[in-house]
Design a protein around this motif. Structure first.
Motif, PDB file in Angstrom:
ATOM      1  N   TYR A  90       0.867  -1.175   0.000  1.00 50.86           N
ATOM      2  CA  TYR A  90       0.000   0.000   0.000  1.00 50.86           C
ATOM      3  C   TYR A  90       0.906   1.227   0.000  1.00 50.86           C
ATOM      4  CZ  TYR A  90      -3.260   3.599   1.540  1.00 50.86           C
ATOM      5  OH  TYR A  90      -4.010   4.747   1.612  1.00 50.86           O
ATOM      6  N   MET A  91       0.630   2.197  -0.884  1.00 48.18           N
ATOM      7  CA  MET A  91       1.448   3.404  -1.013  1.00 48.18           C
ATOM      8  C   MET A  91       0.523   4.608  -1.092  1.00 48.18           C
ATOM      9  SD  MET A  91       4.833   3.888  -1.714  1.00 48.18           S
ATOM     10  CE  MET A  91       5.848   5.277  -2.143  1.00 48.18           C
ATOM     11  N   ARG A  92       0.883   5.676  -0.361  1.00 50.43           N
ATOM     12  CA  ARG A  92       0.051   6.893  -0.351  1.00 50.43           C
ATOM     13  C   ARG A  92       0.921   8.130  -0.464  1.00 50.43           C
ATOM     14  NH1 ARG A  92      -2.002  10.944   2.698  1.00 50.43           N
ATOM     15  NH2 ARG A  92      -4.206  11.444   2.419  1.00 50.43           N
ATOM     16  N   PHE A  93       0.549   9.014  -1.406  1.00 48.71           N
ATOM     17  CA  PHE A  93       1.173  10.312  -1.600  1.00 48.71           C
ATOM     18  C   PHE A  93       0.156  11.373  -1.198  1.00 48.71           C
ATOM     19  CE2 PHE A  93       3.224   7.483  -4.560  1.00 48.71           C
ATOM     20  CZ  PHE A  93       4.570   7.827  -4.469  1.00 48.71           C
ATOM     21  N   GLY A  94       0.486  12.207  -0.227  1.00 48.31           N
ATOM     22  CA  GLY A  94      -0.433  13.252   0.214  1.00 48.31           C
ATOM     23  C   GLY A  94      -0.639  14.304  -0.864  1.00 48.31           C
ATOM     24  N   VAL A 132      -2.017  24.087  -4.398  1.00 50.43           N
ATOM     25  CA  VAL A 132      -1.209  24.917  -5.281  1.00 50.43           C
ATOM     26  C   VAL A 132      -2.089  26.078  -5.728  1.00 50.43           C
ATOM     27  CG1 VAL A 132       0.119  25.018  -7.414  1.00 50.43           C
ATOM     28  CG2 VAL A 132       0.136  22.922  -6.056  1.00 50.43           C
ATOM     29  N   GLY A 133      -1.719  27.288  -5.304  1.00 50.29           N
ATOM     30  CA  GLY A 133      -2.579  28.433  -5.586  1.00 50.29           C
ATOM     31  C   GLY A 133      -3.884  28.270  -4.839  1.00 50.29           C
ATOM     32  N   ASN A 134      -4.987  28.301  -5.560  1.00 51.24           N
ATOM     33  CA  ASN A 134      -6.308  28.099  -4.945  1.00 51.24           C
ATOM     34  C   ASN A 134      -6.859  26.711  -5.215  1.00 51.24           C
ATOM     35  OD1 ASN A 134      -6.360  30.709  -3.945  1.00 51.24           O
ATOM     36  ND2 ASN A 134      -7.243  31.548  -5.828  1.00 51.24           N
ATOM     37  N   THR A 135      -6.018  25.820  -5.732  1.00 52.41           N
ATOM     38  CA  THR A 135      -6.482  24.487  -6.107  1.00 52.41           C
ATOM     39  C   THR A 135      -5.960  23.443  -5.129  1.00 52.41           C
ATOM     40  OG1 THR A 135      -6.394  25.164  -8.428  1.00 52.41           O
ATOM     41  CG2 THR A 135      -6.583  22.814  -7.974  1.00 52.41           C
ATOM     42  N   ASP A 136      -6.878  22.634  -4.600  1.00 57.80           N
ATOM     43  CA  ASP A 136      -6.507  21.513  -3.728  1.00 57.80           C
ATOM     44  C   ASP A 136      -6.413  20.255  -4.576  1.00 57.80           C
ATOM     45  OD1 ASP A 136      -6.477  23.018  -1.392  1.00 57.80           O
ATOM     46  OD2 ASP A 136      -8.613  22.675  -1.008  1.00 57.80           O
ATOM     47  N   PHE A 137      -5.248  19.601  -4.546  1.00 54.80           N
ATOM     48  CA  PHE A 137      -5.069  18.349  -5.265  1.00 54.80           C
ATOM     49  C   PHE A 137      -5.211  17.194  -4.278  1.00 54.80           C
ATOM     50  CE2 PHE A 137      -2.976  21.438  -7.959  1.00 54.80           C
ATOM     51  CZ  PHE A 137      -3.447  21.081  -9.215  1.00 54.80           C
ATOM     52  N   PRO A 138      -5.945  16.144  -4.657  1.00 54.54           N
ATOM     53  CA  PRO A 138      -6.192  15.034  -3.724  1.00 54.54           C
ATOM     54  C   PRO A 138      -4.957  14.153  -3.540  1.00 54.54           C
ATOM     55  CG  PRO A 138      -7.092  14.511  -5.867  1.00 54.54           C
ATOM     56  CD  PRO A 138      -6.586  15.926  -5.951  1.00 54.54           C
ATOM     57  N   ALA A 139      -4.995  13.398  -2.470  1.00 55.69           N
ATOM     58  CA  ALA A 139      -3.960  12.396  -2.223  1.00 55.69           C
ATOM     59  C   ALA A 139      -4.088  11.283  -3.262  1.00 55.69           C
ATOM     60  CB  ALA A 139      -4.107  11.817  -0.821  1.00 55.69           C
ATOM     61  N   ALA A 191      -0.660  -0.733 -10.455  1.00 54.93           N
ATOM     62  CA  ALA A 191      -0.977   0.069  -9.276  1.00 54.93           C
ATOM     63  C   ALA A 191      -2.490   0.252  -9.278  1.00 54.93           C
ATOM     64  CB  ALA A 191      -0.255   1.409  -9.331  1.00 54.93           C
ATOM     65  N   ASN A 192      -3.155  -0.387  -8.352  1.00 51.36           N
ATOM     66  CA  ASN A 192      -4.618  -0.325  -8.255  1.00 51.36           C
ATOM     67  C   ASN A 192      -4.996   0.804  -7.303  1.00 51.36           C
ATOM     68  OD1 ASN A 192      -5.089  -2.803  -9.837  1.00 51.36           O
ATOM     69  ND2 ASN A 192      -3.978  -3.732  -8.151  1.00 51.36           N
ATOM     70  N   PHE A 193      -5.580   1.868  -7.853  1.00 52.27           N
ATOM     71  CA  PHE A 193      -5.857   3.067  -7.069  1.00 52.27           C
ATOM     72  C   PHE A 193      -7.023   2.849  -6.115  1.00 52.27           C
ATOM     73  CE2 PHE A 193      -3.786   4.711 -10.899  1.00 52.27           C
ATOM     74  CZ  PHE A 193      -2.725   5.380 -10.293  1.00 52.27           C
ATOM     75  N   VAL A 194      -6.906   3.473  -4.937  1.00 53.96           N
ATOM     76  CA  VAL A 194      -7.965   3.457  -3.926  1.00 53.96           C
ATOM     77  C   VAL A 194      -8.173   4.898  -3.466  1.00 53.96           C
ATOM     78  CG1 VAL A 194      -7.509   1.100  -3.146  1.00 53.96           C
ATOM     79  CG2 VAL A 194      -6.309   2.980  -2.068  1.00 53.96           C
ATOM     80  N   GLY A 195      -9.292   5.178  -2.864  1.00 53.97           N
ATOM     81  CA  GLY A 195      -9.547   6.533  -2.380  1.00 53.97           C
ATOM     82  C   GLY A 195     -10.145   7.409  -3.460  1.00 53.97           C
ATOM     83  N   ASP A 196      -9.580   8.629  -3.620  1.00 50.98           N
ATOM     84  CA  ASP A 196     -10.132   9.612  -4.555  1.00 50.98           C
ATOM     85  C   ASP A 196     -10.021   9.188  -6.015  1.00 50.98           C
ATOM     86  OD1 ASP A 196     -10.841  11.235  -2.463  1.00 50.98           O
ATOM     87  OD2 ASP A 196      -8.992  12.407  -2.529  1.00 50.98           O
ATOM     88  N   LEU A 197      -8.976   8.450  -6.367  1.00 52.43           N
ATOM     89  CA  LEU A 197      -8.822   7.963  -7.744  1.00 52.43           C
ATOM     90  C   LEU A 197      -9.371   6.553  -7.849  1.00 52.43           C
ATOM     91  CD1 LEU A 197      -5.174   9.084  -8.604  1.00 52.43           C
ATOM     92  CD2 LEU A 197      -7.293  10.136  -9.360  1.00 52.43           C
TER      93      LEU A 197
END
Length: 163
Positions: free
Chosen positions: A71-75, A79-86, A113-119
């Motif tokens: 399991y791997m997670r990048f926070g 950037v500016g006014n944009t929030d990018f998801p983990a 890489a099987n994405f979980v969460g927001d993706l």
């Protein structure tokens, strides 16, 4: 999802302990890793951390087969006014390993890489690396890229212990 991953790792570990006495050329063990994103991925995500289970099978003439699940997670970052998801994923890797000298090896792994969460969905991954293994301690430096719409690439450091 976490319960299924934990259960899968526990089953693999128990199976390994049962077969370890029979297969002297087989090892299995846990690992931790850190990933440092580069390029566009590094602009919108923080350093990633992961855990997992790694297996090695020695073949002939310095060659071996390796595989891992983790399991791997990048926070995410703002950037500016944009929030990018983990970005979180369950990478499943298999590959070939070649021992250059007694403790130094190179390896090339591929997988998904099987994405979980927001993706959602998955990405093809490719990960060349170089490492050292002294007794059961295994330390590796690698570059890993998850090929999706655009590549999600990172340099990684991985440390584990194989039984």
């Amino acid at each position: 999802m976490k319960n299924k991953l934990f259960l899968m790792m526990a089953v693999l570990l128990m199976g390994s302990l049962a077969t370890h006495a029979q297969l002297k050329r087989f090892s299995l063990g846990p690992y931790v890793e850190a990933g440092f994103p580069v390029g566009d991925f590094g602009d919108i995500n923080k350093t990633g951390f992961g855990v997992g289970l790694n297996a090695d099978i020695k073949l002939i003439a310095g060659f071996g087969v390796t595989g891992s699940v983790g399991y791997m997670r990048f926070g995410g970052q703002t950037v500016g006014n944009t929030d990018f998801p983990a970005v979180a994923a369950v990478p499943v890797r298999v590959g070939l390993k070649y021992q250059l000298v007694s403790i130094l090896y190179v390896k090339l792994e591929g997988g998904a890489a099987n994405f979980v969460g927001d993706l959602d969905g998955s990405a093809f991954l490719l990960a060349p690396g170089i490492g050292i293994r002294v007794l059961g301690l295994d330390v590796q430096a690698k570059y890993e890229n998850w090929f999706r719409n655009s590549g999600l690439g990172f340099f990684g450091l991985k440390a584990g212990f194989n039984f």
